[in-house]
Design an enzyme around this catalytic site. Structure first.
Site, PDB file in Angstrom:
ATOM      1  N   ARG A   1       2.198   1.249  10.908  1.00  0.00           N
ATOM      2  CA  ARG A   1       2.449   2.092   9.735  1.00  0.00           C
ATOM      3  C   ARG A   1       3.311   3.313  10.065  1.00  0.00           C
ATOM      4  O   ARG A   1       3.209   4.354   9.423  1.00  0.00           O
ATOM      5  CB  ARG A   1       1.134   2.518   9.072  1.00  0.00           C
ATOM      6  CG  ARG A   1       0.148   1.410   8.761  1.00  0.00           C
ATOM      7  CD  ARG A   1       0.691   0.318   7.885  1.00  0.00           C
ATOM      8  NE  ARG A   1       0.929   0.747   6.494  1.00  0.00           N
ATOM      9  CZ  ARG A   1       1.379  -0.089   5.534  1.00  0.00           C
ATOM     10  NH1 ARG A   1       1.674  -1.341   5.838  1.00  0.00           N
ATOM     11  NH2 ARG A   1       1.565   0.362   4.303  1.00  0.00           N
TER      12      ARG A   1
ATOM     13  N   SER B   1       4.092  -2.486  13.320  1.00  0.00           N
ATOM     14  CA  SER B   1       2.825  -2.720  12.598  1.00  0.00           C
ATOM     15  C   SER B   1       1.791  -1.631  12.835  1.00  0.00           C
ATOM     16  O   SER B   1       0.594  -1.908  12.854  1.00  0.00           O
ATOM     17  CB  SER B   1       2.260  -4.104  13.009  1.00  0.00           C
ATOM     18  OG  SER B   1       3.265  -5.065  12.821  1.00  0.00           O
TER      19      SER B   1
ATOM     20  N   LEU C   1      26.472  -0.261   4.733  1.00  0.00           N
ATOM     21  CA  LEU C   1      26.851  -0.749   6.072  1.00  0.00           C
ATOM     22  C   LEU C   1      25.675  -1.414   6.781  1.00  0.00           C
ATOM     23  O   LEU C   1      24.526  -1.102   6.460  1.00  0.00           O
ATOM     24  CB  LEU C   1      27.362   0.434   6.894  1.00  0.00           C
ATOM     25  CG  LEU C   1      28.557   1.126   6.226  1.00  0.00           C
ATOM     26  CD1 LEU C   1      28.898   2.407   6.953  1.00  0.00           C
ATOM     27  CD2 LEU C   1      29.744   0.188   6.180  1.00  0.00           C
TER      28      LEU C   1
ATOM     29  N   LYS D   1       0.834  -1.209   0.000  1.00  0.00           N
ATOM     30  CA  LYS D   1       0.000   0.000   0.000  1.00  0.00           C
ATOM     31  C   LYS D   1       0.862   1.250   0.000  1.00  0.00           C
ATOM     32  O   LYS D   1       0.574   2.227  -0.683  1.00  0.00           O
ATOM     33  CB  LYS D   1      -0.905   0.032   1.248  1.00  0.00           C
ATOM     34  CG  LYS D   1      -2.057  -0.941   1.163  1.00  0.00           C
ATOM     35  CD  LYS D   1      -3.029  -0.487   0.110  1.00  0.00           C
ATOM     36  CE  LYS D   1      -4.265  -1.349   0.059  1.00  0.00           C
ATOM     37  NZ  LYS D   1      -4.856  -1.358  -1.299  1.00  0.00           N
ATOM     38  N   PHE D   2       1.974   1.222   0.774  1.00  0.00           N
ATOM     39  CA  PHE D   2       2.857   2.407   0.785  1.00  0.00           C
ATOM     40  C   PHE D   2       3.742   2.400  -0.442  1.00  0.00           C
ATOM     41  O   PHE D   2       3.777   3.379  -1.211  1.00  0.00           O
ATOM     42  CB  PHE D   2       3.733   2.441   2.044  1.00  0.00           C
ATOM     43  CG  PHE D   2       4.849   3.442   1.945  1.00  0.00           C
ATOM     44  CD1 PHE D   2       6.179   3.034   1.860  1.00  0.00           C
ATOM     45  CD2 PHE D   2       4.568   4.801   1.906  1.00  0.00           C
ATOM     46  CE1 PHE D   2       7.210   3.973   1.750  1.00  0.00           C
ATOM     47  CE2 PHE D   2       5.580   5.746   1.786  1.00  0.00           C
ATOM     48  CZ  PHE D   2       6.902   5.323   1.711  1.00  0.00           C
TER      49      PHE D   2
ATOM     50  N   LEU E   1      16.904   2.203   9.567  1.00  0.00           N
ATOM     51  CA  LEU E   1      15.454   2.367   9.813  1.00  0.00           C
ATOM     52  C   LEU E   1      15.091   1.423  10.952  1.00  0.00           C
ATOM     53  O   LEU E   1      15.342   0.212  10.876  1.00  0.00           O
ATOM     54  CB  LEU E   1      14.666   2.025   8.566  1.00  0.00           C
ATOM     55  CG  LEU E   1      13.141   1.883   8.751  1.00  0.00           C
ATOM     56  CD1 LEU E   1      12.512   3.176   9.262  1.00  0.00           C
ATOM     57  CD2 LEU E   1      12.494   1.436   7.436  1.00  0.00           C
TER      58      LEU E   1
END
Ligand SMILES: CCCCCCCCCCCCCC(=O)SCCNC(=O)CCNC(=O)[C@H](O)C(C)(C)COP(=O)(O)OP(=O)(O)OC[C@H]1O[C@@H](n2cnc3c(N)ncnc32)[C@H](O)[C@@H]1OP(=O)(O)O
Ligand SMILES: CNCCCN(C)c1ncc(F)c(N2CC(C(=O)NCc3cnc4ccccn34)C2)n1
Length: 409
Positions: A169, A167, A409, A24-25, A159
């Protein structure tokens, strides 16, 4: 289709999931889309054109009310510790949750402060009440060549969303925010890697592991005793000399930067996607830093010419829930150039050094010319695949690992 065999049913379920498997993203992003795979009518290169800086969203994206953005200044010990602790407890684990990467503070400062870095690209999310860091994402600028096109990109990495906030989003918001801040610096492409498959890999690489301390690796479950193998036979199999064999092999020093830059630029020019290093980059990324990055040159004893170069970075993993061990000491092959010494011999010297420095395992991806030495130097294939991605840059078709001259990295 009358075939009601388990296989047929499984296949039909998988096929339907694949169709349903929505991103979806990522379907909203300027990246290669799965539906476009094989469509060679689409032009190679940027997918979206740059927008005027005045049209880039000036304010940060909205977070859930309880959270706020924070720019992480890694020069302050306190902030660096908060980032380190978030990653140490919440970053990448293997599929069986036996290991978790444990990037050190020194490594993070090295990885995130190369020449030309932007503090604004070191992005954190804090809980307003507890002031706890609960999410993180980073970018660093890099010049990356794709075919003959040298593009200044953001290399996006680290990230991480706290385990308790998964979960929800939050990741797409982190990604949109780093994208916005990169756009503000008039940069429109990015490069990143991940163990997950999302739209759409430009290359999929395989990890290979060379045991240095086989007993510990078997004890912690990283590797298993081979069939018809005893532990003592296994230890003997992976034994290495206690000194390097190449005459003139030594640690890299500042004075070697010009020669190593020439070697590296010449070598990387053969790959489809590669880092476009200059001397400033080489000084930052390849000069040895204790417990972070090791770099070695071969200086010809006769002519004093620098003929070869090899390097590896240090990325330990926390061993989760083992009674006797806490840390797996891993070296990761970085950039290597062999022009006079056989690559096999150069890499064997790197293994010898790593063993002398008490590493447990030496990891390498099958990128560049690594395939030529992996099996002969007793690397075994890992279960981890690493997918490479470009943001807002289309390639007509994926490239092979041997066409990739980029190690993140
Ligand atoms: C021009 C400049 C552009 C700059 C930006 C370039 C792009 C940079 C992209 C980032 C490069 C990062 C490079 C590295 O650091 S790779 C290392 C990533 N970190 C970890 O694996 C650490 C442990 N895991 C976590 O912290 C969380 O699981 C993360 C934060 C990974 C996802 O959080 P969570 O599990 O709570 O999920 P959600 O509900 O919030 O969001 C779900 C959505 O997020 C998509 N997702 C999941 N994992 C990844 C991933 N690794 N790359 C890209 N997208 C990812 C997923 O497909 C779904 O989208 P869609 O499938 O529905 O569409
Ligand atoms: C976003 N930057 C990409 C590089 C991060 N890197 C180094 C990485 N990304 C995905 C991987 F699959 C991976 N692998 C090294 C191989 C390996 O050693 N597997 C066992 C193991 C030991 N410790 C851990 C910790 C996490 C995952 C697997 N682990 C697999 N490496």
């Amino acid at each position: 289709t009358g075939d009601s065999s388990i296989e047929a049913i499984t296949r039909r379920v998988q096929e339907s999931l694949a169709i349903e498997n929505r991103h979806k993203f990522w379907e909203t992003q300027p990246v290669g889309q799965f539906k476009d795979i094989g469509d060679s009518s689409l032009p190679e290169g940027p997918i979206e054109q740059p927008t005027p800086l005045s049209e880039v969203k000036q304010e940060p994206y909205n977070l859930p009310a309880a959270y706020e953005w924070i720019t992480c200044d890694l020069e302050t010990e306190e902030m660096c510790s908060e980032v380190y602790n978030l990653l140490t407890n919440n970053y990448v684990e293997d599929d069986e949750n036996m290991f978790r990467f444990n990037y050190s503070k020194e490594f993070l400062q090295w990885a995130l402060r190369p020449p030309g870095h932007f503090k604004s690209w070191h992005i954190g999310v804090r809980a307003k009440t507890s002031k706890k860091l609960v999410a993180f994402i980073t970018g660093v600028p890099a010049r990356i060549r794709v075919h003959d096109d040298v593009v200044t990109m953001a290399e996006v990495n680290f990230l991480c969303v706290h385990k308790r906030l998964r979960s929800k989003r939050l990741a797409p918001v982190m990604i949109k925010e780093v994208t916005r801040r990169v756009h503000l610096e008039n940069i429109w492409q990015a490069a990143y890697t991940a163990g997950v498959v999302i739209p759409t890999p430009i290359a999929t690489c395989q990890y290979w592991h060379r045991s240095l301390n086989p007993k510990k690796l078997i004890d912690v479950g990283f590797s298993r005793l081979g069939p018809r193998m005893t532990m003592s036979r296994t230890i003997r199999l992976y034994k290495l000399p206690d000194s390097t064999v190449t005459p003139g092999f030594r640690k890299m020093e500042l004075r070697d930067v010009p020669a190593v830059t020439r070697l590296l630029r010449g070598y990387l020019s053969q790959f489809v996607v590669a880092t476009d290093f200059d001397e400033n980059d080489v000084e930052h990324w390849l000069l040895p830093k204790e417990n972070v990055v090791d770099g070695f040159v071969v200086e010809s004893p006769l002519t004093h010419e620098i003929t070869d170069f090899c390097s590896f970075y240090t990325l330990p993993s926390t061993i989760l829930g083992h009674p006797n061990y806490t840390t797996l000491k891993a070296a990761y092959s970085y950039y290597n150039v062999a022009t006079k010494t056989p690559l096999l011999q150069l890499m064997n010297d790197a293994l010898i050094i790593a063993k002398l420095k008490d590493y447990d395992v030496f990891n390498a991806l099958d990128v560049m010319e690594n395939e030529s030495f992996l099996k002969e130097l007793k690397f075994g294939p890992g279960d981890g695949k690493l997918h490479y991605y470009l943001y807002n840059y289309r390639l007509k078709q994926p490239i092979k690992p041997s066409e990739l001259g980029l190690v993140l990295l």
